[in-house]
Design an enzyme around this catalytic site. Structure first.
Site, PDB file in Angstrom:
ATOM      1  N   THR A 158      31.444  72.416 -10.531  1.00 27.78           N
ATOM      2  CA  THR A 158      30.958  72.230 -11.893  1.00 27.78           C
ATOM      3  C   THR A 158      30.367  70.835 -12.046  1.00 27.78           C
ATOM      4  O   THR A 158      30.846  69.895 -11.426  1.00 27.78           O
ATOM      5  CB  THR A 158      32.170  72.371 -12.840  1.00 27.78           C
ATOM      6  OG1 THR A 158      32.546  73.732 -12.857  1.00 27.78           O
ATOM      7  CG2 THR A 158      31.885  71.901 -14.247  1.00 27.78           C
ATOM      8  N   ASP A 189      36.953  77.103 -18.278  1.00 29.79           N
ATOM      9  CA  ASP A 189      37.250  76.058 -19.263  1.00 29.79           C
ATOM     10  C   ASP A 189      36.014  75.298 -19.710  1.00 29.79           C
ATOM     11  O   ASP A 189      35.993  74.734 -20.820  1.00 29.79           O
ATOM     12  CB  ASP A 189      38.243  75.054 -18.673  1.00 29.79           C
ATOM     13  CG  ASP A 189      37.700  74.407 -17.407  1.00 29.79           C
ATOM     14  OD1 ASP A 189      37.192  75.145 -16.538  1.00 29.79           O
ATOM     15  OD2 ASP A 189      37.764  73.174 -17.287  1.00 29.79           O
ATOM     16  N   GLY A 212      39.862  76.699 -13.988  1.00 27.72           N
ATOM     17  CA  GLY A 212      39.673  76.750 -15.429  1.00 27.72           C
ATOM     18  C   GLY A 212      40.821  77.314 -16.233  1.00 27.72           C
ATOM     19  O   GLY A 212      41.086  76.866 -17.352  1.00 27.72           O
TER      20      GLY A 212
END
Ligand code: ASP
Length: 292
Positions: A158, A189, A212
């Site tokens: 990410t 998340d 997440g």
């Protein structure tokens, strides 16, 4: 990681910092700075966001992104985008051009398109490395792989940015393809405000990466902001105890980047490495592993 890939990542991190620094040096806002950095990383095939996003179990890309502004707690998020080139721009459009905070799926794609954002076909997001990661994850799931343990590189990646501008305002942005092999329109998340992304001038700006489900359950980004705002811990101590204490004990791997209005930073992680960097007038650093 080969020396070639190592230097490719370091170069990309430096170029991402260049993009954000140029905005801030010109007197731009923290929001524009985090947008510039995240757009750069979405456009790079090296990261799990935009081009280079990880694949779902069905071999598709479903993209999540969020942005938040620290001075008025304005926020925008999108989940399950499939055809917007830069999901972070879609999240920004939700924040600035809609009365909503969080849009999902085909509706989010349609909204972003209505705002004039660039669209692309599925092939745009494809990279051989992420496809290989999907195949590896499929083999592992089928129990036919002898590859040991959790492979952080294939699961995470990410991108995120936090920034502080001359006016003293903070912003945070996060963008991701999510976890490889995700199913059932699983949402991580990153686009959940308070879990993977949060910004509040009274506390700090935070962007998270990692598993997440843990970051959602522990509301990590908001918890860090709350600890800083209401507690007496420094940003660094609060971030370390969250990531290396509470989350690790719970079994959730990951890391975060955070910044407060005094310019204090924290970048704790409990994965083998976390691509990261910072720039402030006169100083700059990029790093990958824990001992740098
Ligand atoms: N946090 C992301 C998610 O769970 C994955 C990542 O950080 O790469 O979707």
């Amino acid at each position: 990681m080969t020396p070639e890939r190592d230097s490719l990542y370091r170069q990309a991190l430096n170029e991402a910092l260049d993009a954000g620094e140029a905005v801030l040096e010109a007197g731009g806002t923290a929001v524009d700075a985090v947008l510039a950095v995240v757009v750069y990383m979405e456009d790079s095939p090296l990261f799990n966001a935009g081009r280079g996003a990880g694949f779902t179990a069905e071999g598709r890309n479903e993209l999540d992104a969020a942005i938040m502004r620290g001075d008025d707690l304005a926020a925008g998020s999108v989940t399950g985008l499939t055809r917007i080139k830069n999901p972070i721009l879609a999240a920004h459009a939700v924040m600035t051009a809609s009365e909503h905070v969080f849009l999902s799926g085909p509706g989010a794609d349609a909204f972003a398109e209505s705002q004039g954002l660039d669209t692309v076909g599925p092939a745009y997001f494809f990279t051989p490395e992420r496809w290989e990661a999907l195949e590896k994850a499929r083999r592992k799931e089928a129990g036919t792989s002898s590859l040991p343990g959790l492979d952080a590189d294939t699961k995470y990646g990410t991108v995120g940015a936090v920034a502080l501008d001359r006016a003293g305002h903070l912003a945070a942005a996060t963008s991701t393809g999510g976890m490889t092999l995700k199913r059932w329109n699983r949402i991580g998340d990153a686009p959940v405000i308070g879990a993977g992304t949060y910004a509040d001038n009274r506390a700090c700006a935070v962007s998270c990466t990692g598993h997440g489900e843990y970051f959602i359950r522990y509301a990590v980004a908001h918890d860090l902001a709350a600890r800083v705002r209401h507690g007496r811990a420094s940003l660094r101590a609060a971030a370390d105890s969250l990531i290396m204490g509470e989350l690790l004990r719970a079994g959730g791997l990951g890391g975060l980047i955070a910044l407060d209005t005094a310019g204090q930073m924290a970048m704790p992680f409990i994965t083998p490495g976390m691509y990261r960097g910072y720039a402030r007038p006169g100083t700059r650093e990029v790093a990958i592993y824990g001992d740098e």
